[in-house]
Design an enzyme around this catalytic site. Structure first.
Site, PDB file in Angstrom:
ATOM      1  N   ARG A   1       0.786  -1.227   0.000  1.00  0.00           N
ATOM      2  CA  ARG A   1       0.000   0.000   0.000  1.00  0.00           C
ATOM      3  C   ARG A   1       0.823   1.285   0.000  1.00  0.00           C
ATOM      4  NH1 ARG A   1      -4.474   0.292   4.569  1.00  0.00           N
ATOM      5  NH2 ARG A   1      -4.014  -1.929   4.668  1.00  0.00           N
TER       6      ARG A   1
ATOM      7  N   HIS B   1      -8.329  -4.039  -7.357  1.00  0.00           N
ATOM      8  CA  HIS B   1      -8.099  -3.295  -6.110  1.00  0.00           C
ATOM      9  C   HIS B   1      -9.386  -3.240  -5.279  1.00  0.00           C
ATOM     10  CE1 HIS B   1      -5.326  -0.670  -3.899  1.00  0.00           C
ATOM     11  NE2 HIS B   1      -6.345   0.132  -3.637  1.00  0.00           N
TER      12      HIS B   1
ATOM     13  N   TYR C   1     -18.539  12.915 -13.335  1.00  0.00           N
ATOM     14  CA  TYR C   1     -18.457  14.087 -14.209  1.00  0.00           C
ATOM     15  C   TYR C   1     -17.131  14.179 -14.968  1.00  0.00           C
ATOM     16  CZ  TYR C   1     -22.426  15.623 -11.375  1.00  0.00           C
ATOM     17  OH  TYR C   1     -23.631  15.700 -10.736  1.00  0.00           O
TER      18      TYR C   1
END
Length: 862
Positions: free
Chosen positions: A32, A78, A122
């Site tokens: 990570r 993921h 968007y």
């Protein structure tokens, strides 16, 4: 009771906690928080880029919704929160976060004001061209290992086949368990130059690599102060790099308001929030922790950043700017911690380690790609060899296939009769009839020959390491040509560091300061030597109410000490003073030195070396004089240093360099002069914060006009002629000079001389021997008589000159004339001198600078 399927296993709690926590920590570190040193990516970034590659979102394809990419990454690779994935995607598209963004974003992806990006439904994205060419190229060519994803339904790469040192290019930051990383971004062109240097010289050191990789190159530009922290980070893996925003001082004019000085900020340190910075400045102003700011506004637009900090009338811009650097994020530190994963283990890496790890990885990648290409070429050539066998026995093979009961039988007979492999037999059975034409047969033979050459070349690459290194160099050079951009972050030199002074020619220059505080630097050869009594050239475009007040000659490498009337000294390197043309006005000195508006520069001293054997002799308007060791001024702070303590109403006026054996000569406005030794019994050395002692007793209405130093070596070798003899020798010369302004020399007078220049444009050289040594604090003796007392002519300056020197005289209207010392007559103390410069009405000579003999071979001209 427990069932037969359940078992209780006794475990030591300490060991269990230790083991479990270690496994958790390593999971966070490897999976990570820390980037891989090979491709510079953390798993989430690698998965995003690979998923976009799989979706075909290349730089020349249409944009796709970020939500589509995030869904792909979550579903396949993921299994974490969508916010984490989208945040990572957004950062890779921000040009103020990454030096070379890896994703091309379309829509609102946030701002340097820390505005959040629009929702993923968007915004749209696709890969940058650099990403496709340098990170994902050849990923299908078995260049890297693939592993199962979280549920075993997909395969994902363990690392991307990067062609560039991506970790240093865009940097990385992350907090793991018990460790953290913070790697700054760099310039692509410099990294590639460093990599090529490492290829050519494997023994190169970190320090030598800094000749190619100069330092971090932040996407927001700004400046880095000093190279010592960069060197520490590159050689040890850790260092605190000081970043400073780019700010200039300008005069801002607004409608219906008088012009004001303003600080204009155009670049900020990396990761600095612009809105938070403005808020912090406003808070400090309201709390009265920073004075002098009248208004602050953000005028940034799509063309660039512009923060305008308007100042009050009585504020000094440089002092306000220094306070902003000190108290706000306009200057901040980047704590470099060069930690990355090498073979799955976290390691602190130096600059060479970074490039070496990447180079080893790239060599392995080239070898794996070559082996893949070789295998494919050999497989294809194997098929072509079978087809060529079939073409050479075409009729027999056709009859064999036609007579065979089925395909397996035909295949078996081909293998047994012609020694073909199963793959070749299948290829023959699947061969189309059009391949039997003569043209197609030639194509097969040509392709076979080309493959033979390719196979030999690929085998040569695998056998020779130097071929692999050549390929790496060629590929990175192509990427540099296509994608490298100029450096954005300027690396400046902090106080006390060695500057790149060797890159600056140490030329003779003239430094000029006007009465209203404008300064500029000009090459001495701007002014060629002229004959005596000519008018001279304009040396500065001064306003009607401005005059030239100080000027001197020195070298570009010299330190220039600026002494103010209130006894404070400031320092600049000569080359740091902006160069101006002969007719330019210059730069306001307040933009370069932290001088309050009510303070005024009264003396300028160039210093090439801060010797322990030299002193600075300081003389005030009130007549106090003192000498202080020159080395006491070797380290002057940015906001200045106290040079002398002054009595109420007194001002520091003249400062000169001297040795203890030298002598001092001082002149007054009414034409008097005093000459005394600089020895400790006459003038004992004092510290900086002292007042000094009395220099000369002045008559009412008189004032001091100048001071100069006579070197001891010259004083000891002076002619022993008496004053009466010298006056007798110059009677005839004075009579001639009255009628003709021809240059005439006295016998036995080879210099040095005291140069006397009056404000009315008359001058003479007086042998130093005519000024006898006296004790300090006396009235002195007559230095000159004035030509026309009706015009109330007065002494302008008094300087020591030598035969081979030239002088430059400046008037208060900015006219400068350069002429040889020898062009001015040698006369006695009581003579009036000859005209040295024609002056316009109401103009007057204000200063004289001595040009050393090696300042340039100027030819005489009118």
């Amino acid at each position: 009771m427990t069932t037969s399927q359940e078992r209780i296993i006794p475990t030591d709690l300490r060991q269990e906690m230790s083991q479990s926590y270690l496994e958790y920590a390593m999971s966070v570190i490897v999976g990570r928080a820390l980037p891989d040193a090979r491709d510079g990516l953390k798993p989430v970034h690698r998965r995003i880029l690979y998923a976009m590659h799989e979706l075909g979102l290349l730089h020349d394809r249409p944009f796709r919704k970020c939500a589509r990419v995030v869904g792909e990454v979550l579903g396949k690779y993921h299994p974490h929160g969508d916010t984490a994935v989208y945040d990572a995607l957004v950062r890779m598209a921000q040009d103020f976060s990454m030096r070379s963004p890896l994703i091309n974003g379309h829509g609102n992806f946030g701002s340097i004001d820390n505005d959040p990006p629009a929702a993923m439904r968007y915004t749209e994205c696709r890969l940058q061209a650099l990403t496709s060419h340098s990170l994902l190229q050849d990923i299908e060519a078995e260049t890297v290992d693939f592993i199962d994803n979280f549920d075993g339904s997909q395969q994902e790469p363990t690392v991307l086949p990067s062609r560039i040192p991506q970790l240093l290019l865009n940097g990385s930051s992350g907090i793991a368990v018990g460790m953290a990383t913070n790697i700054p971004p760099h310039n692509l062109g410099e990294l590639i130059d460093g990599l090529v240097a490492l290829i050519h010289n494997p023994e190169i050191t970190d320090t030598q690599l800094m000749q190619y990789v100069h330092g971090p190159d932040f996407p927001t530009g700004a400046q880095i102060l000093g190279t010592s922290a960069i060197k520490e980070a590159y050689t040890s893996g850790r260092g605190s790099i000081t970043m400073r925003g780019v700010a200039t001082i300008e005069t801002v004019e607004q409608r219906n308001r008088p012009a004001r000085e303003a600080i204009i900020v155009t670049e900020l340190p990396y990761q600095t929030n612009k809105a938070a910075l403005i808020e912090k400045i406003a808070e400090l102003v309201n709390d009265k922790k920073i004075d002098g700011i009248a208004d602050i506004r953000d005028e940034s637009d799509r063309d660039g950043m512009r923060i305008v900090i308007e100042l009050k009338r009585d504020a000094y811009p440089r002092v306000v700017l220094n306070n902003l650097y000190k108290q706000t994020p306009l200057q901040s530190n980047f704590g470099a911690n060069m930690l990355a994963l090498v073979n799955g283990e976290p390691q602190i890496l130096t600059l060479k380690n970074f490039l070496s790890v990447f180079l080893d990885f790239r060599i392995e990648t080239i070898n794996r790609r070559t082996r893949y290409q070789l295998r494919k070429a050999e497989e294809r050539d194997h098929l072509l060899q079978g087809l060529l066998i079939a073409l050479s026995h075409l009729d027999a093979i056709i009859n064999l296939i036609r007579s065979a009961p089925d395909a397996p039988s035909a295949k078996g007979e081909l293998i047994s009769n012609y020694g073909l492999s199963e793959v070749q037999a299948d290829a023959i059975l699947q061969m189309q009839l059009r391949r039997l034409t003569a043209l197609e047969a030639d194509k097969i033979r040509l392709e076979h020959e080309e493959l033979q050459v390719q196979i030999a070349d690929l085998r040569d690459i695998l056998d020779r390491r130097e071929r692999v290194l050549e390929i790496i160099e060629t590929e990175v050079t192509q990427i540099k040509t296509q994608f490298a951009t100029p450096r954005r972050t300027a690396i400046t030199h902090a106080e006390g560091e060695i500057d790149d002074i060797d890159l600056i020619a140490n030329e003779k220059v003239l430094i000029l300061v006007t009465q209203q505080g404008y300064i500029k630097r000009m090459p001495v050869n701007t002014f060629e030597a002229q004959n005596r009594a000519t008018r001279g050239k304009a040396g500065a475009k001064v306003k009607d109410d401005d005059t030239i007040e100080h000027f001197l000659t020195c070298c570009d490498h010299d330190s220039v000490l600026f002494f103010s009337d209130r006894g404070v000294v400031y320092s600049l390197k000569a080359y740091q003073i902006p160069e101006g043309s002969r007719t330019s006005r210059g730069t306001p000195i307040v933009q370069m030195l932290p001088i309050p508006k009510e303070e005024k520069i009264t003396s300028i001293v160039p210093v090439d070396e801060f010797s322990s054997e030299e002193y600075l002799v300081m003389l005030t308007k009130g007549g106090n004089i003192k000498k202080t060791a020159l080395e006491a001024f070797s380290n002057i702070r940015a906001n200045g240093l106290i040079a002398i303590s002054l009595e109420e109403g007194d001002h520091l006026r003249w400062v000169r360099r001297a040795k203890v054996e030298d002598s001092i000569i001082i002149g007054s406005r009414h034409g008097m002069a005093i000459h005394f030794r600089c020895t400790h019994d006459q003038l004992r050395p004092l510290g900086r914060a002292t007042r000094g002692v009395k220099s000369m007793k002045l008559k009412p209405g008189d004032e001091l006009v100048g001071m100069d130093i006579l070197p001891a070596a010259i004083l000891d070798t002076l002619n022993t002629e008496t004053e009466a003899e010298l006056e007798e020798e110059t009677i005839e010369i004075e009579e001639t000079a009255e009628n003709s302004e021809e240059t005439t020399e006295t016998p036995n007078s080879t210099g040095p001389w005291v140069l006397i220049i009056t404000m009315g444009g008359y001058g003479k050289r007086v042998p130093v021997g005519q000024f006898r040594l006296q004790n300090r604090a006396g009235q002195g003796i007559t230095a000159t008589k004035f030509k026309n007392r009706k015009t109330k002519d007065q002494l302008a300056t008094l300087r020591i000159v030598n035969p081979d020197e030239e002088i430059m005289m400046a008037t208060n209207r900015g006219i400068i004339i350069r002429q040889s010392v020898n062009a001015i007559s040698v006369q006695s103390r009581t003579a009036t001198g000859v005209r040295v410069q024609k002056l316009d009405e109401d103009d007057a000579i204000t200063g004289v600078a001595v040009v050393p003999p090696d300042a340039g071979d100027a030819e005489d001209s009118e």
